[in-house]
Write a protein that holds these residues in place. Structure first.
Motif, mmCIF file in Angstrom:
data_model
loop_
_atom_site.group_PDB
_atom_site.id
_atom_site.type_symbol
_atom_site.label_atom_id
_atom_site.label_comp_id
_atom_site.label_asym_id
_atom_site.label_seq_id
_atom_site.Cartn_x
_atom_site.Cartn_y
_atom_site.Cartn_z
ATOM 1 N N TYR A 1 43.154 1.448 -26.768
ATOM 2 C CA TYR A 1 43.968 0.572 -27.605
ATOM 3 C C TYR A 1 43.151 -0.611 -28.111
ATOM 4 O O TYR A 1 42.108 -0.971 -27.532
ATOM 5 C CB TYR A 1 45.233 0.102 -26.879
ATOM 6 N N SER A 2 43.638 -1.209 -29.192
ATOM 7 C CA SER A 2 42.964 -2.338 -29.839
ATOM 8 C C SER A 2 43.579 -3.637 -29.326
ATOM 9 O O SER A 2 44.725 -3.962 -29.653
ATOM 10 C CB SER A 2 43.119 -2.261 -31.355
ATOM 11 N N VAL B 1 51.800 9.583 -28.666
ATOM 12 C CA VAL B 1 51.235 8.243 -28.797
ATOM 13 C C VAL B 1 51.652 7.668 -30.136
ATOM 14 O O VAL B 1 51.322 8.228 -31.192
ATOM 15 C CB VAL B 1 49.695 8.279 -28.690
ATOM 16 N N ASP B 2 52.388 6.556 -30.115
ATOM 17 C CA ASP B 2 52.762 5.860 -31.340
ATOM 18 C C ASP B 2 51.843 4.655 -31.495
ATOM 19 O O ASP B 2 51.717 3.836 -30.576
ATOM 20 C CB ASP B 2 54.233 5.420 -31.290
ATOM 21 N N GLN B 3 51.224 4.563 -32.649
ATOM 22 C CA GLN B 3 50.222 3.535 -32.933
ATOM 23 C C GLN B 3 50.713 2.120 -32.637
ATOM 24 O O GLN B 3 49.920 1.237 -32.320
ATOM 25 C CB GLN B 3 49.804 3.644 -34.404
ATOM 26 N N VAL B 4 52.020 1.885 -32.738
ATOM 27 C CA VAL B 4 52.553 0.534 -32.549
ATOM 28 C C VAL B 4 52.464 0.069 -31.103
ATOM 29 O O VAL B 4 52.745 -1.096 -30.804
ATOM 30 C CB VAL B 4 54.004 0.416 -33.045
ATOM 31 N N LEU C 1 47.443 1.475 -30.631
ATOM 32 C CA LEU C 1 47.299 2.433 -29.536
ATOM 33 C C LEU C 1 46.892 3.759 -30.158
ATOM 34 O O LEU C 1 47.637 4.335 -30.953
ATOM 35 C CB LEU C 1 48.621 2.561 -28.771
ATOM 36 N N LEU C 2 45.699 4.251 -29.810
ATOM 37 C CA LEU C 2 45.099 5.335 -30.592
ATOM 38 C C LEU C 2 44.818 6.617 -29.823
ATOM 39 O O LEU C 2 44.682 7.676 -30.439
ATOM 40 C CB LEU C 2 43.786 4.840 -31.225
ATOM 41 N N GLY C 3 44.694 6.554 -28.499
ATOM 42 C CA GLY C 3 44.294 7.754 -27.776
ATOM 43 C C GLY C 3 44.867 7.823 -26.379
ATOM 44 O O GLY C 3 45.188 6.805 -25.761
ATOM 45 N N LEU C 4 44.983 9.056 -25.860
ATOM 46 C CA LEU C 4 45.509 9.328 -24.521
ATOM 47 C C LEU C 4 44.832 10.561 -23.957
ATOM 48 O O LEU C 4 44.669 11.565 -24.655
ATOM 49 C CB LEU C 4 47.026 9.569 -24.601
#
Length: 437
Positions: free
Chosen positions: A110-111, A52-55, A91-94
């Motif tokens: 995600y935000s 997961v990449d935050q972008v 994008l923070l979690g999966l």
């Protein structure tokens, strides 16, 4: 005689860390990422890792082909515009559904921009959404399959936590921070039962879900059901809440063995960082306490002399199992921002067996120098811990900002890093933790 004895003990490694300091190695498996914040192994037997990449993208690493160029899922157009500087949104979690091999369902956190009708001047809305994998391509998700499970409006841009994980009970656990700002007293932070510390989303269980770990059933009613044994079912309090009194539980995990303990790193305000074993209905003290210490929201660098030991419902304020002074090592601290990890259950590093591995974002202000720690779980009381020496740097610094850890099904661990203070550039890397040479 005392001097001679101390010399002998020191030479044997019994004083401070000395020669007893454990070492680990780090081996790069993926690079040229921006800000990798989570790694999850595919539930099938393919050996793929989903990064997961935050972008706003999820990338796939395979042992055969390395990091695949085409994202598994691209949500850049759904998340808020991110800052290049320190940034906690994105994008923070999966989490893959336990029956992913049969149903292809997975969940992300995600935000998103603030929902229509959201509170005026609030910052954004956290989305917990379900997607499905393409029936024709296991390396591609169907973006149009999105089903929003839960929305939570966020007053500030920080303290979003973000971990998603299915527990051994097959329920989905969700980490939410206290809404941001500082001291839990900013706009959007409600008054609570402890008037001596104004504000308190962390201590509130009736007006919002913030400052909590939630537990929901994604196999029942749409959009989700409530496990019947959640602590506030048929009581005053929001049914989704599993545990509360948290500030920013950015990363949590379940132990693969033993009692499958849920362990969370909770970022502190100014004085203390902490790690807690999370139990159903537990109140972890924020903002009455920071770690095991009484917190003063009006003067956050000075502890209160006393504070309650229980909340208004009679629930004890539970102390952490690990705490350490916040701040750079040059100022007597262990580091800035605790990063929750995993209990090591792998085979590659024998001396870490059964140890809880966690870390700090950095040991020094303005310098990419994250650290990794090893703690020994105990049945009661605080867990002893010490820094691990990193083979590649010949020091306790990993030489990068530490963003997160990952763990595969065999219990081996991964370290996710960047050299930037925010989600920019291409210095993001994923390392596998290996035995020291």
């Amino acid at each position: 005689m005392k001097i001679k004895l101390l010399f002998v003990l020191f030479s044997l490694g019994w004083v401070l860390t000395g020669s007893s300091q454990e070492s680990v190695g780090l081996e790069v498996i993926a690079d040229n990422l921006v800000s990798p914040v989570a790694l999850v192994e595919s539930p099938d037997e393919s050996g793929r890792y989903f990064i997961v990449d935050q972008v706003g993208v999820i990338r796939i690493y395979t042992p055969q082909k390395g990091l695949l160029q085409e994202p598994f899922l691209d949500l850049k157009d759904k998340i808020v515009s991110l800052k290049d500087a320190h940034e906690e949104r994105g994008l923070l979690g999966l989490a893959f559904h336990p029956d992913y091999n049969e149903n292809g369902r997975f969940f992300v956190y995600y935000s998103a921009p603030l929902s229509e009708g959201g509170p005026k001047n609030w910052d954004h809305t956290s989305h917990i959404s379900e997607f499905r994998v393409s029936p024709n391509n296991p390396n591609m998700a169907e973006k149009t399959s999105e089903k929003i499970i839960l929305k939570v409006d966020q007053p500030q841009d920080n303290h979003n936590a973000g971990t998603l994980a299915f527990g051994p009970d097959n329920y989905l656990y969700i980490a939410l921070g206290d809404g941001g700002g500082a001291n839990d007293i900013d706009m959007g932070h409600v008054p609570d039962w402890y008037a001596e510390n104004a504000g308190g989303n962390g201590q509130d269980v009736e007006q919002n879900l913030l400052g909590s770990i939630l537990r929901i059933d994604v196999d029942g009613d749409s959009p989700y059901g409530i496990p019947e044994d959640n602590p506030f079912v048929d009581k005053d309090g929001m049914d989704e809440i599993y545990a509360y009194g948290l500030r920013n539980p950015y990363r949590f995990s379940f132990d693969l063995e033993g009692n499958n303990d849920l362990i969370a790193g909770d970022a502190g305000q100014v004085l203390w960082e902490e790690v807690s074993v999370i139990t159903k209905g537990g109140n972890y003290g924020w903002n009455v306490k920071e770690g095991s210490h009484c917190f003063n929201s009006y003067n956050n660098d000075k502890e209160k002399e006393e504070c309650p030991e229980k909340d208004k419902m009679g629930n004890p304020l539970i102390d952490p199992v690990i705490e350490f002074k916040q701040g750079g090592t040059d100022h007597g601290g262990k580091g800035l921002v605790v990063i929750g990890g995993y209990v090591y259950r792998g085979e590659m590093i024998k001396n870490l067996a059964g140890k809880y591995i966690f870390g700090t974002w950095t040991q020094h202000h303005g310098k990419p120098a994250g650290a990794v720690f090893m703690a020994t779980p105990q049945e009661t009381g605080m867990w002893g811990f010490k820094e691990l020496k990193i083979d590649q740097t010949n020091s306790t610094s990993i030489g990068h900002y530490l963003l997160s850890f990952g763990q595969n099904k065999e219990g081996e661990m991964f370290v996710l890093t960047t050299d930037e203070e925010g989600p920019t550039g291409n210095t993001g890397k994923v390392f596998k933790m290996i035995a020291a040479k």
